[in-house]
Design an enzyme around this catalytic site. Sequence first.
Site, mmCIF file in Angstrom:
data_model
loop_
_atom_site.group_PDB
_atom_site.id
_atom_site.type_symbol
_atom_site.label_atom_id
_atom_site.label_comp_id
_atom_site.label_asym_id
_atom_site.label_seq_id
_atom_site.Cartn_x
_atom_site.Cartn_y
_atom_site.Cartn_z
ATOM 1 N N PRO A 95 -67.301 -26.614 -77.355
ATOM 2 C CG PRO A 95 -65.623 -26.874 -75.747
ATOM 3 C CD PRO A 95 -66.162 -27.474 -77.004
ATOM 4 N N GLY A 99 -61.909 -20.994 -77.449
ATOM 5 C CA GLY A 99 -60.748 -20.997 -78.343
ATOM 6 C C GLY A 99 -60.723 -22.155 -79.319
ATOM 7 C CG LEU A 100 -61.602 -25.720 -78.437
ATOM 8 C CD1 LEU A 100 -62.224 -26.961 -77.805
ATOM 9 C CD2 LEU A 100 -60.155 -26.017 -78.826
ATOM 10 N N GLY A 101 -62.946 -22.504 -81.957
ATOM 11 C CA GLY A 101 -63.547 -22.174 -83.258
ATOM 12 C C GLY A 101 -65.013 -22.532 -83.381
ATOM 13 C CB SER A 102 -67.694 -22.880 -80.890
ATOM 14 O OG SER A 102 -68.879 -22.184 -80.790
ATOM 15 C CB ALA A 104 -65.291 -20.570 -87.629
ATOM 16 C CB ALA A 105 -67.474 -25.242 -86.244
ATOM 17 C CG ASP A 148 -60.896 -19.344 -85.710
ATOM 18 O OD1 ASP A 148 -59.665 -19.482 -85.592
ATOM 19 O OD2 ASP A 148 -61.661 -19.153 -84.740
HETATM 20 O O1 PMV Z 1 -60.229 -18.219 -79.776
HETATM 21 P P1 PMV Z 1 -60.521 -18.473 -81.204
HETATM 22 O O2 PMV Z 1 -60.771 -19.877 -81.540
HETATM 23 O O3 PMV Z 1 -61.612 -17.624 -81.732
HETATM 24 O O4 PMV Z 1 -59.190 -18.077 -82.024
HETATM 25 C C1 PMV Z 1 -58.883 -16.759 -82.259
HETATM 26 C C2 PMV Z 1 -57.560 -16.632 -82.930
HETATM 27 C C3 PMV Z 1 -57.043 -15.196 -82.936
HETATM 28 O O5 PMV Z 1 -55.754 -15.230 -83.564
HETATM 29 C C4 PMV Z 1 -56.864 -14.678 -81.523
HETATM 30 C C5 PMV Z 1 -57.965 -14.253 -83.690
HETATM 31 C C6 PMV Z 1 -57.968 -14.450 -85.192
HETATM 32 O O6 PMV Z 1 -58.893 -13.949 -85.822
HETATM 33 O O7 PMV Z 1 -57.036 -15.065 -85.746
#
Ligand code: PMV
Length: 321
Positions: A95, A99-102, A104-105, A148
Amino acid sequence: MISASAPGKIILFGEHAVVYGRPAIAAPLAQLRATATVAPGESGVRLVAPDLDSAQWLHEADQNDALAAALRLAQTATGIRQFPPMTITVTSQIPVASGLGSGAAITAATIRAVVEFLGRADLLTPAWVSALTYEVEKIHHGTPSGIDNTVVAYEMPVYFARQQPHNHIEPFAVAHPLRLLVADTGVHSHTRDVVLDVRRQWEADPDRFETIFSGCGDIAQAARHAIEMGQVAEIGRLMQANHELLVQMTVSSVELDNLVRTAWQAGALGAKLSGAGRGGNMIALVTKETETAVRHALFASGARTVLTTVIAHNTVRLAQS
Ligand code: PMV
């Protein structure tokens, strides 16, 4: 035709503070993946993302388009003067804005598929894919820590610290498998905005925020020790403590706090938000015995999905519920 994929990720400890040089711990979510497929085309480079209902030509793409940026970087890095005609199709089970790194993946999968299509699979080490993905993450995030892209490209749990000239990336032992529930609030939140807002607050009150960040760093360090020693109850306690600091950073939300409290009351050893916050996912540490009760409680409290992931030594198994 060439296909490649990359996993989603969860941050176990240290989000946000990791942007400011403190250590953090993250793990891949192997079963939720982004996939890129490259097929020969007739002319030009076509970028297709059926999930987003989007199709465009590379030469017409916006400078800030992440997929186009990934391709241009891959072109420079491989030294290919001109791409052959091709169609790149990107799909993802991860999704977005959760917050699950979509992001970057999707980038890592695209780089892998295109570079292999260009006949340069020899370049595709995790470090190389991670470095290129990081460049694209800057478009998504502004000032990404690099965690990520590292977890997604290496596809293993890591203890990570942003450092010059090279980031500190260390796999760690997991003495006792960690059973986690990953629950989605269903609220979208954009990492870039949340990271920027934390930066504004840090600029306005650096002493206070440096203290909070250091608290998160100490927790990540203690958590690593507890994970290596198999002290599961202590890991849960540290998750609660980390969540409290994220609340102080103002990156939690009513929905996240509600799910964290629910998990705790239903018998989880600990729970916290995971990722940028203000929406997206939370994680809860459970045992085989408490898993079902906590999952039901999370759904009853409004979680949209609840996944189970087990983090063992450098392997993550995942089942959808
Ligand atoms: O929400 P995500 O999956 O993009 O994780 C971000 C993690 C942070 O620490 C908030 C940002 C980062 O670049 O590390």
